[in-house]
Scaffold this active site. Structure first.
Site, short mmCIF file in Angstrom:
data_model
loop_
_atom_site.label_atom_id
_atom_site.label_comp_id
_atom_site.label_asym_id
_atom_site.label_seq_id
_atom_site.Cartn_x
_atom_site.Cartn_y
_atom_site.Cartn_z
N LYS A 175 -0.22 8.58 -2.97
CA LYS A 175 -0.70 7.98 -1.72
C LYS A 175 -2.04 8.61 -1.40
CE LYS A 175 -0.88 8.83 2.59
NZ LYS A 175 -2.18 8.18 2.85
N GLY A 206 -2.01 3.32 2.16
CA GLY A 206 -1.51 3.27 3.53
C GLY A 206 -1.72 4.58 4.25
N ASP A 207 -1.20 4.66 5.47
CA ASP A 207 -1.42 5.87 6.26
C ASP A 207 -0.21 6.81 6.17
OD1 ASP A 207 0.47 4.70 7.87
OD2 ASP A 207 -0.93 4.13 9.46
N GLY A 208 -0.31 7.89 6.92
CA GLY A 208 0.73 8.92 6.85
C GLY A 208 2.08 8.42 7.35
N GLY A 210 3.13 5.18 7.72
CA GLY A 210 3.70 4.03 7.01
C GLY A 210 4.11 4.34 5.58
N VAL A 211 3.39 5.26 4.92
CA VAL A 211 3.65 5.51 3.50
C VAL A 211 3.98 6.99 3.24
CG1 VAL A 211 2.62 5.45 1.18
CG2 VAL A 211 2.19 3.59 2.77
N GLY A 212 3.20 7.90 3.85
CA GLY A 212 3.40 9.33 3.58
C GLY A 212 4.81 9.77 3.96
N GLU A 250 -1.72 22.46 -0.30
CA GLU A 250 -3.09 23.01 -0.29
C GLU A 250 -3.67 22.61 1.05
OE1 GLU A 250 -4.30 24.85 -2.56
OE2 GLU A 250 -2.94 24.48 -4.22
N CYS A 284 -12.60 22.47 1.90
CA CYS A 284 -11.57 23.36 2.44
C CYS A 284 -11.90 24.83 2.22
CB CYS A 284 -10.23 23.02 1.83
SG CYS A 284 -10.28 22.98 0.04
N GLU A 384 -10.76 25.50 11.94
CA GLU A 384 -11.51 24.82 10.90
C GLU A 384 -12.25 23.63 11.53
OE1 GLU A 384 -9.21 22.48 8.04
OE2 GLU A 384 -10.34 23.47 6.46
#
Ligand code: NAD
Length: 482
Positions: A175, A206-208, A210-212, A250, A284, A384
């Site tokens: 994803k 897709g987004d977090g 809907g798919v993540g 990560e 990062c 951050e």
């Protein structure tokens, strides 16, 4: 899948087939340079996730049994495909997340190729069977891997996960970030051309939510490998815990550059600015806190101010641009809030600030910004920003500098600068971080990469990155076949 996405939305790649976008909700991909729509992808659902996981699960037994040489051969073909389309991939990355073209070619695509080469080398030298005590110890692929990736170095992050998983014999559902998904669509086309069996590699856009989320909780996913923000990493760990999946994370960082009193000023300034400003600060492991001896602060900052003029924002499509826009307007808003907060907290702006960039008002552009006299009670010292914002903090003793460097919930990276390498190494040993660069040494994709503390767990890159995707089986009473 080619490099032209202007006309139709891209569907998922599941079980060797491209899904249709007809009648589906889509997510537009917007250029942060000028707000143009540059493509669109289908917004995936639970059902899409289920289809992809079922395909990966069905493909796993046969793929796990292929000889390592066969998996290496296919990944090498994939490398050839990426290299052939390097310019088109770089152009897509520039369009979707604003990476300057030259940087996209060298650092976005170039590093992805280097990642895959190091992983191939790791797979080649891996010994899948060894004797330990009275047992034959066999390493085997973990199973179905869900790879969830961000937008800042999208192809690099995908390559590290997908390359290692496929070489280890795992099957994958990827994803990619909904902000920069088009490079993943191109990669899926290359996987197809390289000749991987159907179902071994699948992509669901897709987004977090809907798919993540359905991916992370799916009972047939054996491992989740995630790169992204700390808070999403926490959520994924909690959601995946219910089925005791392996989870590697990560996450973010707030890495410190410790400038020792014998460090060459000009060289340390150039290296720190390169780390903090390249990719418009969206790295990062960027060195975003500078710890400088108080007696040296004025000189160091003066030099940094001069050098910052080299980091003038420009259109990412232009070959000479070194500082493109942030990846989205949302990211620009976040970065501006951080800058405003730092000013409110009493940090001194040396250059930059919240003002827009003249002539580039239609994009997500921000001036590179340097703050001095940043203290540990300020949010800028800890949070951050993920933008080209550098915080300078003076110190009196080396012990104090080490304590300041370690005063962070994060532990991803760090830097030490000194004319005396052994002195720098002594300080490096005391930093609680997963990587440290001496005198500006940057990412080494042959060596393990990952974080201490809340920067995550597990390691990516090279041998250790490859081994994350293996299970260990001890067959007691057995010997290695001679
Ligand atoms: P993010 O955490 O918002 O999103 C990352 C990915 O997670 C995206 O694909 C997103 O759709 C998905 N996601 C969001 N919510 C989810 C949920 N509830 N369940 C499952 N998946 C979900 O991060 P970002 O904004 O894309 O990237 C920036 C962050 O990534 C920064 O914090 C940066 O430090 C970090 N990062 C870390 C590394 C590293 O190797 N340590 C590398 C690059 C970026």
């Amino acid at each position: 899948m080619t490099g032209s996405f202007a006309d139709t939305a891209v569907g998922h790649y599941i079980n060797g087939h491209w899904g249709t976008a007809q009648g589906r909700n889509v997510i537009d991909v917007i250029s942060p340079s000028d707000g143009r729509k540059v493509g669109a992808v289908v917004a995936g659902t639970d059902e899409d996730v289920n289809d992809a996981v079922e395909a990966a699960s069905a493909a796993f037994p046969a793929w796990a049994r292929t000889l390592p040489e066969e998996r290496i051969r296919l990944v090498e073909r994939l490398i050839t495909e990426i290299e052939r389309d390097r310019d088109a991939l770089a152009a897509v990355l520039t369009e979707e997340m604003g990476s300057p073209l030259a940087f996209a070619r060298a650092a976005q695509v170039g590093v992805a190729v280097a990642d895959l080469r190091e992983l191939v080398a790791a797979a080649r030298t891996h010994h899948a069977e060894r004797e330990i005590s009275n047992s034959l110890v066999i390493s085997e692929p973990v199973g179905v891997v869900a790879a969830i990736t961000p937008w800042n170095f999208p192809l690099h992050q995908i390559s590290l996960k997908v390359g290692a998983a496929l070489l280890a014999g795992c099957t994958v559902v990827l994803k990619p970030s909904e902000v920069a998904p088009l490079n993943a669509a191109m990669l899926a086309g290359m996987v197809e051309t390289a000749g991987f069996p159907a179902g071994v590699f699948n992509v669901v856009f897709g987004d977090g939510k809907g798919v993540g989320d359905p991916l992370v909780t799916h009972p047939k996913v054996d491992m989740v490998t995630f790169t992204g923000s700390r808070n999403v990493g926490e959520r994924i760990s909690i959601r995946a815990a219910a089925s005791i999946k392996r989870v590697t994370l990560e996450l973010g960082g707030k890495s410190a550059a410790v400038i020792l009193d014998d460090a060459p000023v000009a060289d340390s300034v150039s290296a720190v600015l390169r780390s903090a400003f390249a990719n418009t600060g969206q790295t990062c492991a960027a060195l975003t806190r500078v710890l400088v001896p108080s007696s040296m602060q004025e000189l160091w900052v003066k030099q940094a101010l001069e050098e910052t003029h080299k980091w003038t924002p420009g259109r990412p499509e232009e070959e000479s641009t070194v500082l493109g826009p942030l990846a989205s307007i949302q990211q620009l808003e976040r970065v501006r809030l951080h800058i405003e907060q730092a000013i409110q907290d009493g940090a001194e702006v040396v250059t930059g600030g919240v003002g827009g960039v003249t002539g580039l008002e239609d994009g997500a552009f921000v001036h590179p910004t340097i703050f001095t006299n940043v203290t540990p009670d300020m949010r800028l010292f800890h949070e951050e920003v993920f933008g080209p914002v550098l915080a300078v903090t003076p110190y009196e003793t080396v012990d104090e500098a080490i304590a300041l460097a370690n005063d962070s919930i994060y532990g991803l990276s760090g830097g030490v600068f000194s004319a005396d390498e052994s002195r720098a190494l002594e300080v490096a040993r005391q930093l609680r971080t997963g990587t440290v660069g001496i005198n500006g040494a940057g990412l080494d994709v042959g060596a393990p990469f990952g974080g201490y503390k809340q920067s995550g767990n597990g390691r990516e890159c090279g041998t250790l990155g490859f081994e994350e995707f293996l299970e260990t089986k001890s067959v007691m009473g057995a010997r290695k076949p001679s």
